[in-house]
Enzyme design. Structure first.
Site, mmCIF file in Angstrom:
data_model
loop_
_atom_site.group_PDB
_atom_site.id
_atom_site.type_symbol
_atom_site.label_atom_id
_atom_site.label_comp_id
_atom_site.label_asym_id
_atom_site.label_seq_id
_atom_site.Cartn_x
_atom_site.Cartn_y
_atom_site.Cartn_z
ATOM 1 N N LYS A 23 0.814 -1.223 0.000
ATOM 2 C CA LYS A 23 0.000 0.000 0.000
ATOM 3 C C LYS A 23 0.842 1.265 0.000
ATOM 4 O O LYS A 23 2.020 1.246 0.336
ATOM 5 C CB LYS A 23 -1.000 -0.054 1.157
ATOM 6 C CG LYS A 23 -2.115 -1.053 0.832
ATOM 7 C CD LYS A 23 -3.265 -1.007 1.767
ATOM 8 C CE LYS A 23 -4.327 -2.002 1.276
ATOM 9 N NZ LYS A 23 -5.311 -2.310 2.310
ATOM 10 N N ARG A 64 -3.395 -10.018 5.199
ATOM 11 C CA ARG A 64 -3.833 -10.134 3.792
ATOM 12 C C ARG A 64 -2.677 -9.653 2.916
ATOM 13 O O ARG A 64 -2.348 -8.468 2.941
ATOM 14 C CB ARG A 64 -5.085 -9.269 3.605
ATOM 15 C CG ARG A 64 -5.716 -9.345 2.227
ATOM 16 C CD ARG A 64 -6.958 -8.441 2.172
ATOM 17 N NE ARG A 64 -7.569 -8.502 0.856
ATOM 18 C CZ ARG A 64 -7.156 -7.791 -0.187
ATOM 19 N NH1 ARG A 64 -6.142 -6.966 -0.076
ATOM 20 N NH2 ARG A 64 -7.767 -7.908 -1.353
HETATM 21 N N1 HH2 Z 1 -7.376 -3.966 0.881
HETATM 22 C C1 HH2 Z 1 -7.702 -4.046 -0.418
HETATM 23 C C2 HH2 Z 1 -8.819 -4.803 -0.818
HETATM 24 N N2 HH2 Z 1 -9.556 -5.490 0.089
HETATM 25 N N3 HH2 Z 1 -9.951 -6.151 2.310
HETATM 26 C C3 HH2 Z 1 -9.627 -6.097 3.613
HETATM 27 N N4 HH2 Z 1 -10.344 -6.781 4.515
HETATM 28 N N5 HH2 Z 1 -8.569 -5.352 4.059
HETATM 29 C C4 HH2 Z 1 -7.783 -4.632 3.202
HETATM 30 O O1 HH2 Z 1 -6.839 -3.947 3.666
HETATM 31 C C5 HH2 Z 1 -8.108 -4.656 1.810
HETATM 32 C C6 HH2 Z 1 -9.217 -5.439 1.397
HETATM 33 C C7 HH2 Z 1 -6.900 -3.310 -1.436
HETATM 34 O O2 HH2 Z 1 -5.818 -4.085 -1.904
HETATM 35 P P1 HH2 Z 1 -5.784 -4.940 -3.267
HETATM 36 O O3 HH2 Z 1 -6.826 -6.002 -3.240
HETATM 37 O O4 HH2 Z 1 -4.409 -5.411 -3.493
HETATM 38 O O5 HH2 Z 1 -6.050 -3.901 -4.403
HETATM 39 P P2 HH2 Z 1 -7.292 -3.564 -5.308
HETATM 40 O O6 HH2 Z 1 -8.396 -3.113 -4.404
HETATM 41 O O7 HH2 Z 1 -6.809 -2.464 -6.216
HETATM 42 O O8 HH2 Z 1 -7.697 -4.806 -6.058
#
Ligand code: HH2
Length: 258
Positions: free
Chosen positions: A202, A236
């Site tokens: 992040k 995660r």
């Molecule tokens: N962060 C993201 C998405 N879902 N869910 C939870 N519970 N906690 C988090 O910190 C979280 C989440 C964002 O990360 P990522 O899935 O890598 O990116 P994107 O939303 O661009 O797919």
């Protein structure tokens, strides 16, 4: 928790086809993931929502295979229709960055007798959340929100032991807010539920290290270790192998449950 983004536009790893996403599930399990989190909609700052049909078309074919791989499978969604569809097919956990605030979302989870749910804190929505977020007391406000959402779920028949809580790193928070949430993370344990932390790649890590998104693995592993040390039970992550290695050393040093 290994991240499987089935999206064209996720902030660090979008663009996988269905077949590549399925292969990625297997890779993450080989690397030591205990559970998988499948997501069909990016929630990066500035992202736009996808339609129900598109999200289902992305998630369901991967879910069907993931459910045969012998690990719990979580689906990252805020749409009640997606929740119902994936729970019917056997998904184990609903991971909702909106903490089941969409109309019908609590019912979708409550009507399933056993699934787990991750309630995450977010201020605003992904399109606008990074526009000067303000808190008087970020830890207190996140804790109050998560406590209130937990009470709502319990009043609708979702037992507390089905719930995991997440402070929502990067969702409507400045760098200082995210760092404060990490330093004071233990205070969230007072809510009485396991904590999930999502620091992987992040932008706060980019600010702390000066690294671009593809160069944040070390920072992500360090953040995961810090989160575990400060009370998180689930991290995660994108980089499962590196995180698992680090946690093994952490455990050998007697720090895992410190
Ligand atoms: N962060 C993201 C998405 N879902 N869910 C939870 N519970 N906690 C988090 O910190 C979280 C989440 C964002 O990360 P990522 O899935 O890598 O990116 P994107 O939303 O661009 O797919």
């Amino acid at each position: 928790m290994g991240i499987v983004n089935i999206t064209p536009d996720s902030f660090s790893d979008g663009g996988r086809s269905t077949a590549a996403s399925i292969a990625h599930c297997r890779t993450l399990l080989d690397e030591g993931a205990d559970l998988l989190d499948l997501g069909g909609e990016s929630t990066r700052p500035g992202s736009l929502p996808v339609s129900l049909e598109e999200e289902l078309a992305r998630v369901l074919p991967v879910l069907d295979v993931a459910l045969t791989l012998g690990c719990p499978v979580s689906v990252d969604t805020n749409k009640p229709e997606v929740m119902r569809a994936v729970l019917e097919r056997g998904a184990d956990i609903i991971n909702d960055i909106q903490a089941l605030q969409s109309p019908g979302a609590v019912d979708a989870v409550a009507s399933h007798p056993e699934c787990g749910v991750c309630l995450m804190h977010m201020r605003g929505d992904p399109a606008t959340m990074q526009q000067l977020p303000h808190y008087d007391d970020v830890l207190g406000e996140v804790a109050d929100f998560l406590g209130e959402r937990m009470r709502v779920l319990q009043s609708r028949g979702v037992a507390a032991d089905r719930i995991v809580l997440d402070p929502g790193i990067g969702f409507g928070k400045s760098v200082a807010h995210n760092v404060d949430l990490l330093r004071r993370q233990r205070e969230l344990l007072a809510l009485g539920r396991p904590l999930l932390a999502g620091w992987s790649r992040k932008s706060t890590l980019g600010t702390l290290t000066g690294r671009g998104v593809s160069e944040r693995q070390s920072a992500s592993v360090a953040a995961a270790l810090a989160a575990v040390h400060l009370g998180a039970r689930i991290v995660r992550v994108h980089d499962v192998a590196a995180t698992v290695d680090a946690l093994k050393v952490w455990e050998a040093a007697g720090l895992l449950h410190g």
